[in-house]
Scaffold this active site. Structure first.
Site, mmCIF file in Angstrom:
data_model
loop_
_atom_site.group_PDB
_atom_site.id
_atom_site.type_symbol
_atom_site.label_atom_id
_atom_site.label_comp_id
_atom_site.label_asym_id
_atom_site.label_seq_id
_atom_site.Cartn_x
_atom_site.Cartn_y
_atom_site.Cartn_z
ATOM 1 N N HIS A 79 81.383 -55.454 -28.536
ATOM 2 C CA HIS A 79 81.589 -54.778 -27.267
ATOM 3 C C HIS A 79 80.853 -53.447 -27.228
ATOM 4 C CE1 HIS A 79 85.529 -57.159 -26.260
ATOM 5 N NE2 HIS A 79 84.455 -57.925 -26.353
ATOM 6 N N GLU A 139 81.685 -50.341 -26.597
ATOM 7 C CA GLU A 139 82.245 -49.188 -27.295
ATOM 8 C C GLU A 139 81.953 -49.262 -28.793
ATOM 9 O OE1 GLU A 139 85.537 -50.383 -24.257
ATOM 10 O OE2 GLU A 139 83.842 -51.340 -25.296
ATOM 11 N N CYS A 190 89.321 -53.173 -24.662
ATOM 12 C CA CYS A 190 90.066 -54.414 -24.877
ATOM 13 C C CYS A 190 91.231 -54.215 -25.846
ATOM 14 C CB CYS A 190 89.138 -55.510 -25.391
ATOM 15 S SG CYS A 190 88.493 -55.206 -27.060
ATOM 16 N N CYS A 243 88.902 -52.828 -29.136
ATOM 17 C CA CYS A 243 88.312 -51.507 -28.909
ATOM 18 C C CYS A 243 89.358 -50.414 -28.732
ATOM 19 C CB CYS A 243 87.376 -51.550 -27.709
ATOM 20 S SG CYS A 243 85.912 -52.577 -27.991
#
Length: 268
Positions: free
Chosen positions: A50, A52, A76, A88
């Site tokens: 992801h 981040e 998430c 995350c």
């Protein structure tokens, strides 16, 4: 540059990262410290990770103490035990991020407000992008508008939180004719959910298991403003002034969301 102006600049930088994505959902993130963008990332830049996490892993020191991360989509949370990476939201908490600025909340019912809630409860400051930028993100993050559907048919999974979010179905991609409804009173423990619309316009298609079982939707005349449904049930929506009829089949109820199908038919 004042703090407000820099913050909006960082929001736009996150959107610029989002625009680099080649698949949906499109997500961009930037990390800021001492008034400077120190790292960036976008979903798809590194396969399977992801935005981040990508931005974090570019830093030589993963400690995020004193940093703010701007991310276009809510961080998430864990959806299943076999995820290859820590979610995350948990990653940001563990690395001591000071603040998270979120573009939009994730419409996935298993995530919606969960990342936001966990960050707040852990003591992380949470803020949001400006309304104008949120609208910009909403229109580009996902392949389709999560609250809109089109005829002749479709299938969607939506979050059901509180009294539900309005969903609107248009007769077709080119037609302005539409009808709206919402899902309410999610009773996961009892496996029921209410489909609600105005004007006593919903009838239960009792006995029908698939759309093809219904030759004439208007035979179901006992209408009300809601239908209490279980998985597999079909309801018929026919508001008095609508130019079309919509059949809705509830596919699945989970603790966080529901999946439903629809089919649009011309009104006789």
């Amino acid at each position: 540059m004042n703090e407000s102006a820099f913050s909006e600049q960082a929001m736009n930088a996150a959107i610029d990262q989002q625009n680099k994505c080649t698949s949906y959902p499109k997500v961009g993130a930037v990390i800021v410290k001492n008034g400077e963008i120190i790292s960036t990332g976008f979903r798809g830049e590194v396969s399977g990770k992801h935005a981040e996490r990508i931005a974090i892993e570019k830093l030589p020191n993963p400690d995020l103490t004193g940093t703010t991360i701007y991310t276009t989509l809510e961080p998430c949370v864990e959806i299943h035990e076999c995820q290859p990476h820590k979610p995350c939201a948990s990653l940001l908490m563990d690395l001591n991020v000071e603040q998270v600025v979120i573009g939009v909340l994730d419409p996935n019912g298993k995530i919606y407000c969960q990342g936001y809630d966990r960050l707040l409860k852990s003591g992380v400051k949470v803020a949001f992008f400006t309304p104008a930028l949120r609208n910009k993100i909403e229109s580009s993050t996902f392949k389709f508008d999560c609250s809109i559907g089109y005829g002749p048919s479709g299938k969607r999974r939506v979050a059901v939180v509180g009294n539900g979010k309005k969903f609107t179905i248009y007769a077709s991609q080119k037609s302005p004719d539409a009808m709206s409804f919402r899902w309410d009173t999610l009773q996961y423990a009892h496996s029921v959910v209410d489909l609600i619309a105005d004007n006593e316009s919903i009838a239960c298609a009792i006995g029908a298991e698939k759309f093809e079982d219904i030759s004439d939707p208007l035979v179901f005349r006992e209408s009300a403003h809601y239908a209490r449904m279980r998985s597999g049930d079909i309801a018929v929506l026919y508001p008095p002034k609508a130019s079309f009829i919509t059949l809705i089949r509830l596919v699945e109820i989970t603790e966080f969301d529901i999946t439903f199908q629809w089919q649009v038919r011309n009104r006789p």
